[in-house]
Design an enzyme around this catalytic site. Sequence first.
Site, mmCIF file in Angstrom:
data_model
loop_
_atom_site.group_PDB
_atom_site.id
_atom_site.type_symbol
_atom_site.label_atom_id
_atom_site.label_comp_id
_atom_site.label_asym_id
_atom_site.label_seq_id
_atom_site.Cartn_x
_atom_site.Cartn_y
_atom_site.Cartn_z
ATOM 1 N N PHE A 111 39.665 -12.364 5.736
ATOM 2 C CA PHE A 111 38.431 -11.651 5.398
ATOM 3 C C PHE A 111 37.242 -12.589 5.632
ATOM 4 O O PHE A 111 37.268 -13.730 5.234
ATOM 5 C CB PHE A 111 38.489 -11.265 3.916
ATOM 6 C CG PHE A 111 37.309 -10.487 3.460
ATOM 7 C CD1 PHE A 111 37.316 -9.101 3.514
ATOM 8 C CD2 PHE A 111 36.179 -11.115 2.961
ATOM 9 C CE1 PHE A 111 36.216 -8.368 3.091
ATOM 10 C CE2 PHE A 111 35.079 -10.385 2.543
ATOM 11 C CZ PHE A 111 35.106 -9.014 2.610
ATOM 12 N N ASP B 6 22.520 -13.347 -11.350
ATOM 13 C CA ASP B 6 23.600 -13.040 -10.414
ATOM 14 C C ASP B 6 24.384 -11.885 -11.041
ATOM 15 O O ASP B 6 24.232 -11.617 -12.226
ATOM 16 C CB ASP B 6 24.467 -14.295 -10.303
ATOM 17 C CG ASP B 6 25.688 -14.074 -9.437
ATOM 18 O OD1 ASP B 6 25.543 -13.413 -8.410
ATOM 19 O OD2 ASP B 6 26.768 -14.548 -9.805
ATOM 20 N N LYS B 7 25.204 -11.203 -10.267
ATOM 21 C CA LYS B 7 25.971 -10.100 -10.867
ATOM 22 C C LYS B 7 27.400 -10.524 -11.219
ATOM 23 O O LYS B 7 27.795 -10.529 -12.371
ATOM 24 C CB LYS B 7 26.011 -8.897 -9.934
ATOM 25 C CG LYS B 7 26.797 -7.734 -10.512
ATOM 26 C CD LYS B 7 26.889 -6.590 -9.535
ATOM 27 C CE LYS B 7 27.908 -6.826 -8.455
ATOM 28 N NZ LYS B 7 29.299 -6.845 -8.945
#
EC number: 7.6.2.1
Length: 953
Positions: free
Chosen positions: A450, A285-286
């Site tokens: 969001f 994952d980043k």
Amino acid sequence: MTQGFVLAVTIMREAIDEFRRFQRDKEVNSQLYSKLTVRGKVQVKSSDIQVGDLIIVEKNQRIPSDMVFLRTSEKAGSCFIRTDQLDGETDWKLKVAVSCTQRLPALGDLFSISAYVYAQKPQLDIHSFEGTFTREDSDPPIHESLSIENTLWANTIVASGTVIGVVIYTGKETRSVMNTSNPKNKVGLLDLELNQLTKALFVALVALSVVMVTLQGFVGPWYRSLFRFLLLFSYIIPISLRVNLDMGKAAYGWMIMKDESIPGTVVRTSTIPEELGRLVYLLTDKTGTLTQNEMVFKRLHLGTVSYGADTMDEIQGHLRNPCPQMQSQAGGNNASSTPPRKAQSSAPKVRKSVSSRVHEAVKAIALCHNVSPVYESRAGVGGEAEYAEADQDFSDGNRTYQAASPDEVALVQWTESVGLTLVSRDLGSVQLRTPSGQIQTYCILQMFPFTSESKRMGVIVRDESTAEITFYMKGADVAMSSIVQYNDWLEEECGNMAREGLRTLVVAKRALTEEQYQDFESRYSQAKLSIHDRALKVAAVVESLERQMELLCLTGVEDRLQADVRPTLELLRNAGIKIWMLTGDKLETATCIAKSSHLVSRTQDIHIFRPVTNRGEAHLELNAFRRKHDCALVISGDSLEVCLKYYEHELAELACQCPAVVCCRCSPTQKARIAKLLQHHTGKRTCAVGDGGNDVSMIQAADCGIGIEGKEGRQASLAADFSVTQFRHIGRLLMVHGRSSYKRSAALGQFVMHRGLIISTMQAVFSSVFYFASVPLYQGFLMVGYATIYTMFPVFSLVLDQDVKPETAMLYPELYKDLTKGRSLSFKTFLVWVLISIYQGGILMYGALLLFESEFVHVLAISFTALILTELLMVALTIRTWHWLMAVAEVLSLGCYVASLAFLNEYFDVAFITTVTFVWKVSAITMVSCLPLYVLKYLKRKLSPPSYTKLTS
């Protein structure tokens, strides 16, 4: 008997794990909660809560089931909850009580009204909910729409105030339970390979028995003889292999946890430590794994001017002198603000406009967000609290910000640093403090949160002092570029910032008149009440506002890399591991992190896979990619889906040749699909590394999952097989522990098989010499002793063996590459061990028969003693690096055997054992069986040494 023991060991281990789980569940299920009834409060166990109950949850208590939020003790009518166990985010979420019930004067009044809640059927999505609240006894009936902000999902924790909710889903229907997939039982490759060999041994056992019966000539009831032979040779099947390996795995797990160099590492699945030595693909994952998820504000761009870290003081200067233009406008701009501007002379306009634009931009950033300032120490109770809070509002040291994403906190902290401070915020208003110490209050009319689909958030505020209504919006450049007025710099600057490794957000605004707003509000509330397609209708209404917005600025925030990410990735790449980065982030950010973390080296080309939607486009893109050589691939989740649908095999083949692959905009399920795709297509072992709740499915799908205890909560590290505290520890975990676990288990497994084969060979020789009689060679206790007390410790001490020092293994990661070919345990090495066993078994038995005098008892004593010595010498021969415990084990076993000879007088003639003839005969046989092997091993080491010896010499 042995079979029973083997199963007992395994069953015990599983039972302990199961019992611990049972205790944990019981503990959670028996927690007490207050339930509100007509007669007052009643305590109920969480397992007895039913749909329709009114439950009271205190601050810092876990919410027991999915509820609709009816009332709270907070005056604002809202509360914060922590959702780290649900979605892996550490930040607080704001939840709003249903206003109809929040307005009731007292708690007991909940029973005096007649109302019902309609909720949609249970779903997976934790970020959406549709329902309505209807109060029937008022005139006209009150309808309120319920959305995600009115819900309290199970497993979240109340962070402020006391809440009362009505239960809508329980048990298996709660969102948190529906989102946990059943993890598969992971079986290591080594175990599968050993199973194959065991099957081969079983075939050999049957074949051998049939041969013996055939040589006997099928005399009399031959099938009875067949079964007797099957029992006699049953030692070929290595029953004790399971126990030895299980204990070995436990030992490796213990070594990993005790390793000083990687503190805090936990082994959660004890069955697959050898997998760490066979990995070919590492999926990472980043956010939070390669990066720290700590944001720092780096750049503000206004189109004509750009401010970096070193020019922030200029912004402070602009904010200190109040913008004259704004003053003049505030007086008479109700009609329109354009004519007065045009009338001004053009010279000072530029200067002023920069200043006013800075003002506007900073104000927009300070207002358009989801951040709440939190103040810690609250003095006094009741009346005092008001004053305490009023005093506190201005003590900056005491303020911390809470928000749903670290980007937002970074932006608000930055506006504070340049002088515009967010002082307080509740549901209806926001207060800012200007550099001069004035408090500006804005009334929040609407919030548009969001979402991953819209990629933007907005807020409509009314300035209390001037009654102006403004719609502010910020979001990703892809989403915003079509919304803002035409400009020529946005796209280019976004690209520039992304190349520096910054996350970009575009900020825009639009002024609204009172009439425009009223019109919007009526349509908006109408849309929110609809049951069908609510999301679409609401989005359509909001989009009517998102037209021709004035572009204010572009912000750039940096996400810092974790410690030692670059050297670790370098180390893994040299070890022949291919690294794939799967992230939910946008393409630009993913690409720039891939470059800055050296996942893609500076010189390498990057091929960005263009977005494709159908079969034809996918075909063309794949062909274009096929022409490129040795370049990294960047592909988005949607394009990946399309390609997997039509050209799964081709895509997998091309991607597997790439030195690095980056998949951006991946959903959690896509991450898991990629892991399965690699396993299915390459047959190689994959490892997944992640830190958030969104990585859990990928971690469970991979052959080996590593969780990092990070900012995003502990969900990933709890679901993983191994949990580490930092990304850089993975290097040592694989290079040192993974490598040695695999090598040791391979040696251990083959040795246990050798131990069974050698005794079966002796039995076969013995039977064939005595006219194929199905008579056992060694009786009861000798066999049990052979399998356990005499040879167990030395064989098991192979677990401590290591071929190279940990430092060497870290320095030369290329050593790891050899392991992926699986040469330590293959049919070739297995056959070598079979030949050794047959040779030694034959020599031991024939030697004893040649040398025995008159009595059969002597054959037994000589051959058995020689057998034990041979086993001990073979262990010594296999070991590569001696450890003091190994020597102890060898001596101890020999001691046990010698001591037990005194008691075994029913098998051995004690008088004969003490003679010199016995000693020399045993020595001679042992020499013949072991010396050739020592010589061969010495020659092999001289002529074709293994790769690691070249490094150690």
